[in-house]
Design an enzyme around this catalytic site. Structure first.
Site, PDB file in Angstrom:
ATOM      1  N   ARG A 186       0.846  -1.189   0.000  1.00  0.00           N
ATOM      2  CA  ARG A 186       0.000   0.000   0.000  1.00  0.00           C
ATOM      3  C   ARG A 186       0.885   1.244   0.000  1.00  0.00           C
ATOM      4  O   ARG A 186       1.893   1.304   0.713  1.00  0.00           O
ATOM      5  CB  ARG A 186      -0.903   0.032   1.246  1.00  0.00           C
ATOM      6  CG  ARG A 186      -2.127  -0.860   1.110  1.00  0.00           C
ATOM      7  CD  ARG A 186      -3.095  -0.346   0.032  1.00  0.00           C
ATOM      8  NE  ARG A 186      -4.253  -1.188  -0.150  1.00  0.00           N
ATOM      9  CZ  ARG A 186      -4.380  -2.154  -1.062  1.00  0.00           C
ATOM     10  NH1 ARG A 186      -3.364  -2.453  -1.879  1.00  0.00           N
ATOM     11  NH2 ARG A 186      -5.497  -2.838  -1.186  1.00  0.00           N
ATOM     12  N   GLU A 207      -4.048   7.432  -4.909  1.00  0.00           N
ATOM     13  CA  GLU A 207      -4.305   6.738  -6.187  1.00  0.00           C
ATOM     14  C   GLU A 207      -5.651   7.177  -6.748  1.00  0.00           C
ATOM     15  O   GLU A 207      -6.568   7.440  -5.968  1.00  0.00           O
ATOM     16  CB  GLU A 207      -4.306   5.219  -5.968  1.00  0.00           C
ATOM     17  CG  GLU A 207      -2.947   4.694  -5.604  1.00  0.00           C
ATOM     18  CD  GLU A 207      -2.884   3.159  -5.554  1.00  0.00           C
ATOM     19  OE1 GLU A 207      -3.768   2.490  -6.113  1.00  0.00           O
ATOM     20  OE2 GLU A 207      -1.930   2.646  -4.963  1.00  0.00           O
ATOM     21  N   HIS A 241      -0.566   0.005  -9.891  1.00  0.00           N
ATOM     22  CA  HIS A 241      -1.307  -0.929  -9.033  1.00  0.00           C
ATOM     23  C   HIS A 241      -1.718  -2.192  -9.815  1.00  0.00           C
ATOM     24  O   HIS A 241      -2.909  -2.489  -9.962  1.00  0.00           O
ATOM     25  CB  HIS A 241      -2.537  -0.253  -8.428  1.00  0.00           C
ATOM     26  CG  HIS A 241      -2.984  -0.880  -7.152  1.00  0.00           C
ATOM     27  ND1 HIS A 241      -3.454  -0.172  -6.074  1.00  0.00           N
ATOM     28  CD2 HIS A 241      -3.033  -2.189  -6.763  1.00  0.00           C
ATOM     29  CE1 HIS A 241      -3.792  -0.997  -5.095  1.00  0.00           C
ATOM     30  NE2 HIS A 241      -3.536  -2.240  -5.500  1.00  0.00           N
TER      31      HIS A 241
HETATM   32  P1  NAD Z   1      -1.777 -10.788   5.201  1.00  0.00           P
HETATM   33  O1  NAD Z   1      -2.826 -10.319   6.115  1.00  0.00           O
HETATM   34  O2  NAD Z   1      -1.679 -12.237   4.881  1.00  0.00           O
HETATM   35  O3  NAD Z   1      -0.352 -10.330   5.726  1.00  0.00           O
HETATM   36  C1  NAD Z   1      -0.093  -9.083   6.295  1.00  0.00           C
HETATM   37  C2  NAD Z   1       1.022  -9.305   7.299  1.00  0.00           C
HETATM   38  O4  NAD Z   1       1.442  -8.025   7.777  1.00  0.00           O
HETATM   39  C3  NAD Z   1       0.572 -10.107   8.522  1.00  0.00           C
HETATM   40  O5  NAD Z   1       1.405 -11.234   8.710  1.00  0.00           O
HETATM   41  C4  NAD Z   1       0.730  -9.127   9.663  1.00  0.00           C
HETATM   42  O6  NAD Z   1       1.145  -9.759  10.857  1.00  0.00           O
HETATM   43  C5  NAD Z   1       1.804  -8.204   9.136  1.00  0.00           C
HETATM   44  N1  NAD Z   1       1.820  -6.910   9.795  1.00  0.00           N
HETATM   45  C6  NAD Z   1       0.773  -6.159  10.188  1.00  0.00           C
HETATM   46  N2  NAD Z   1       1.230  -5.038  10.787  1.00  0.00           N
HETATM   47  C7  NAD Z   1       2.589  -5.101  10.742  1.00  0.00           C
HETATM   48  C8  NAD Z   1       3.609  -4.236  11.197  1.00  0.00           C
HETATM   49  N3  NAD Z   1       3.324  -3.086  11.818  1.00  0.00           N
HETATM   50  N4  NAD Z   1       4.876  -4.592  10.991  1.00  0.00           N
HETATM   51  C9  NAD Z   1       5.172  -5.765  10.367  1.00  0.00           C
HETATM   52  N5  NAD Z   1       4.253  -6.636   9.937  1.00  0.00           N
HETATM   53  C10 NAD Z   1       2.966  -6.294  10.125  1.00  0.00           C
HETATM   54  O7  NAD Z   1      -1.976  -9.928   3.868  1.00  0.00           O
HETATM   55  P2  NAD Z   1      -1.432 -10.260   2.413  1.00  0.00           P
HETATM   56  O8  NAD Z   1      -2.462 -11.018   1.668  1.00  0.00           O
HETATM   57  O9  NAD Z   1      -0.074 -10.805   2.528  1.00  0.00           O
HETATM   58  O10 NAD Z   1      -1.412  -8.783   1.796  1.00  0.00           O
HETATM   59  C11 NAD Z   1      -0.482  -7.819   2.251  1.00  0.00           C
HETATM   60  C12 NAD Z   1      -0.830  -6.464   1.684  1.00  0.00           C
HETATM   61  O11 NAD Z   1      -0.696  -6.472   0.287  1.00  0.00           O
HETATM   62  C13 NAD Z   1      -2.275  -6.053   1.938  1.00  0.00           C
HETATM   63  O12 NAD Z   1      -2.276  -4.873   2.703  1.00  0.00           O
HETATM   64  C14 NAD Z   1      -2.875  -5.742   0.602  1.00  0.00           C
HETATM   65  O13 NAD Z   1      -3.580  -4.556   0.625  1.00  0.00           O
HETATM   66  C15 NAD Z   1      -1.695  -5.630  -0.302  1.00  0.00           C
HETATM   67  N6  NAD Z   1      -2.000  -6.165  -1.629  1.00  0.00           N
HETATM   68  C16 NAD Z   1      -1.625  -5.430  -2.710  1.00  0.00           C
HETATM   69  C17 NAD Z   1      -1.877  -5.910  -3.971  1.00  0.00           C
HETATM   70  C18 NAD Z   1      -1.498  -5.135  -5.172  1.00  0.00           C
HETATM   71  O14 NAD Z   1      -2.214  -5.212  -6.163  1.00  0.00           O
HETATM   72  N7  NAD Z   1      -0.436  -4.412  -5.169  1.00  0.00           N
HETATM   73  C19 NAD Z   1      -2.520  -7.151  -4.134  1.00  0.00           C
HETATM   74  C20 NAD Z   1      -2.871  -7.878  -2.999  1.00  0.00           C
HETATM   75  C21 NAD Z   1      -2.596  -7.365  -1.752  1.00  0.00           C
HETATM   76  C1  MLT Z   2      -5.708  -5.955  -3.136  1.00  0.00           C
HETATM   77  O1  MLT Z   2      -5.673  -5.416  -2.029  1.00  0.00           O
HETATM   78  O2  MLT Z   2      -6.239  -7.064  -3.304  1.00  0.00           O
HETATM   79  C2  MLT Z   2      -5.028  -5.278  -4.237  1.00  0.00           C
HETATM   80  O3  MLT Z   2      -4.801  -3.962  -3.992  1.00  0.00           O
HETATM   81  C3  MLT Z   2      -5.490  -5.619  -5.598  1.00  0.00           C
HETATM   82  C4  MLT Z   2      -6.722  -4.914  -6.077  1.00  0.00           C
HETATM   83  O4  MLT Z   2      -6.740  -3.713  -6.229  1.00  0.00           O
HETATM   84  O5  MLT Z   2      -7.717  -5.571  -6.304  1.00  0.00           O
END
Ligand code: NAD
Ligand code: MLT
Length: 544
Positions: free
Chosen positions: A235, A264, A282
């Site tokens: 993010r 964004e 993104h």
């Molecule tokens: P998840 O919930 O499996 O993992 C998140 C991890 O972050 C957890 O293990 C949690 O313990 C850890 N965490 C929380 N606060 C923390 C801190 N202060 N310091 C260190 N670690 C901490 O989530 P995920 O499925 O792995 O997704 C992670 C992130 O990726 C999400 O926030 C999501 O929005 C983002 N994401 C982005 C895209 C994209 O298109 N770029 C796609 C999918 C997810």
């Molecule tokens: C997500 O949090 O899953 C990603 O940001 C991907 C999306 O935008 O759908």
């Protein structure tokens, strides 16, 4: 039966739309790009919504919504949805946490490799007619150290891939045990700052929270090795963008690869075009596989919820699986009815509630019963709809404490629940149980045992246990044309003459005059009418 209506607020893979079209009892519309009053107005016409990250469901948009029951985010991050406002409005927010994990991890690795080998600028220089082999000298990742903040689904998938590239992987996640991290080949750290001086690459995979906003600011850039490269596919805002610009200008940072931005859509940033910077709009989850999977999962979650009440992958309420819901159906109804009864009987402002579960029921997840009781207690008090999603929050916001106790020992019934509500003026106590599969019964009231139907219009009165009371009440109601359907009495001890309670099920609502006449009778101490749902009528959130 009328169909449930679903609105699709952002682009959704065709496979998801096909499932919506084929779903029984569902109608759907795709209305993307909505904002402000158009969005607010549209949401009020649908029972469920599916979105990605495009639409912003703020508190202003959700406030006062009376129809929407659930929003499903086809993806992981729900930061475009005000969860507190959704909870307050009784809307379940669910996400599809696993569908895009691998695609996003692959994108982080893609950015790391492409940034290290100058793929984008080299491609651009070729297009522009240059053969710059020296200019785009790269950096190998094998043998380098990658730091990962956030060892959740995506962070771990990135770690696995980085290890396959023969990188050394360090990690920080306060919610991952160090032993587990070591088992996975990751060297765990207790703080981010301890890890930073040792890494060549940094990637973050946490949600954006108070703790992670500006996690990497100038102070962190300063303690990193010169030539460090940073990736963010989680993010925007986790890296402070101004600090990235400064670090690049000072040549402290060799490369920055971003998929996400503080604001964004982002089409203008000082980072765009800086040497060593690689950016995508993104795209982490933008693969056919990920989009199909999240769309299919999102449709499944929403149609199941609207059809059966099952809550899975909720981010604002506890999950409720169909088995629990079915096995507790009778008691959810009793809890709700006891809540309404308490609210109708109480005098003074409620301060606290204590719920005691007894017998077989304690082997199930009774937390949902607390919510059902709270929903009943607040049903007639609030303007907004109160349901299993928002009821406990509503109580908390009104400063009413809710505590629970459980005892697996059976009392007079296989299962029962007792609710005690303390107000400024009194403490009331009622016990309910289920007869058969679905007949709610009141079996104790303020310490008096009785057996009363918990449905329809109830007259609850306290009196002295002397001859003629029941006949007298019957005569008063007869005079006012109110028929008594059922009657239950309970008294203190075995001897007549003491304090007693009576509960009558009336066939229609008693007029204020008839109630006043009852109250004027000798030996009647108090009388209140309370309206419960009719027999067999379930709360709206239990109907399916
Ligand atoms: P998840 O919930 O499996 O993992 C998140 C991890 O972050 C957890 O293990 C949690 O313990 C850890 N965490 C929380 N606060 C923390 C801190 N202060 N310091 C260190 N670690 C901490 O989530 P995920 O499925 O792995 O997704 C992670 C992130 O990726 C999400 O926030 C999501 O929005 C983002 N994401 C982005 C895209 C994209 O298109 N770029 C796609 C999918 C997810
Ligand atoms: C997500 O949090 O899953 C990603 O940001 C991907 C999306 O935008 O759908």
């Amino acid at each position: 039966m009328s169909k449930s209506k679903i609105i699709v607020l952002d682009d959704l893979a065709q496979e998801g739309l096909d499932l919506l079209a084929a779903a029984d009892g569902i109608e759907y519309e795709v209305l993307t790009g909505l904002k402000g009053d158009d969005l607010r107005g549209a949401l009020n016409k649908f029972d469920g919504a599916i979105c990605r990250s495009g639409v912003k469901l703020t508190s202003e948009i959700l406030e006062g919504n009376r129809r929407l029951k659930a929003v499903v985010r086809a993806g992981v991050g729900t930061d475009n949805i005000d969860k507190l406002a959704a909870t307050r409005a009784g809307i379940v927010v669910m996400n599809t946490p696993t569908g895009n994990t691998l695609s996003t991890a692959e994108h982080a690795i893609t950015l790391m490799l492409a940034m290290s080998r100058n793929v984008a600028p080299a491609n651009q220089s070729l297009i522009e007619g240059r053969w710059d082999r020296k200019k785009y000298m790269g950096s190998q990742v094998a043998g380098k150290t990658l730091g990962i903040v956030g060892l959740g689904r995506i962070g771990l998938a990135v770690a696995e891939r980085a290890l396959a590239f023969e990188m050394k992987v360090l990690g920080y996640d306060p919610f991952m045990s160090k032993d587990r991290a070591r088992e996975l080949g990751i060297e765990p750290f207790s703080t981010v700052d301890e890890m930073l001086p040792q890494i060549d690459y940094l990637t973050v995979h946490t949600p954006l929270t108070k703790e992670t906003r500006n996690l990497i600011d100038m102070a962190q850039v300063e303690i990193m090795k010169p030539g460090v490269r940073l990736i963010n596919c989680a993010r925007g805002g986790i890296y402070n963008e101004a600090a990235l610009v400064q670090g690049l200008e000072l040549k402290k940072i060799a490369g920055v690869a971003l998929d996400v931005y503080e604001s964004e859509p982002c089409t203008d940033s000082p980072l765009f075009g800086m040497p060593g910077v690689l950016c995508t709009p993104h795209l982490g989850a933008s693969t056919e596989e990920a989009q199909t999977q999240v769309a299919v999962e999102a449709v499944g979650l929403l149609t199941e919820f609207l059809g059966t009440g099952t809550i899975r992958h909720a981010v604002n309420v506890a999950p409720i699986d169909p088995k629990t819901l079915e096995s507790l159906r009778g008691y959810l109804d009793v809890a709700y009815r006891l809540g309404i009864l308490m609210a109708g009987l109480q005098t003074g402002g409620a301060k606290s509630c204590r719920l005691q579960y007894r017998g077989e029921i304690t082997s199930r997840d009774t937390k949902v019963l607390n919510a059902a009781f709270a929903a009943g207690l607040l049903k007639n008090a609030l303007d907004e709809d109160v349901n299993l999603v928002n009821a406990e929050l509503m109580l908390q916001e009104r400063g009413i404490e809710l505590s629970t106790e459980s005892s697996s020992e059976m009392g007079a019934f296989r299962s029962s629940m007792t609710a005690e509500v303390a107000t400024d003026e009194e403490t009331l106590r009622v016990t309910g149980t289920v007869f058969g599969q679905s007949m709610p019964r009141l079996v104790a009231l303020n310490g008096y045992r009785l057996e009363a139907y918990l449905d329809g219009c109830l007259l609850v009165f306290t009196h002295k246990d002397v001859p003629g009371i029941i006949g007298g009440v019957g005569t008063v109601f007869g005079k006012h044309g109110v028929n008594i359907g059922q009657m239950a009495v309970g008294r203190a001890g075995d001897q007549p003459g003491g304090d007693a309670v009576g509960v009558l099920n009336l066939d229609c609502e008693p007029s204020p005059e008839s109630l006043e006449d009852v109250r004027q009778m000798n030996a009647i101490c108090s009388a209140k009418a309370v309206h419960l749902p009719k027999a067999g009528e379930l709360p709206p959130w239990l109907q399916s």
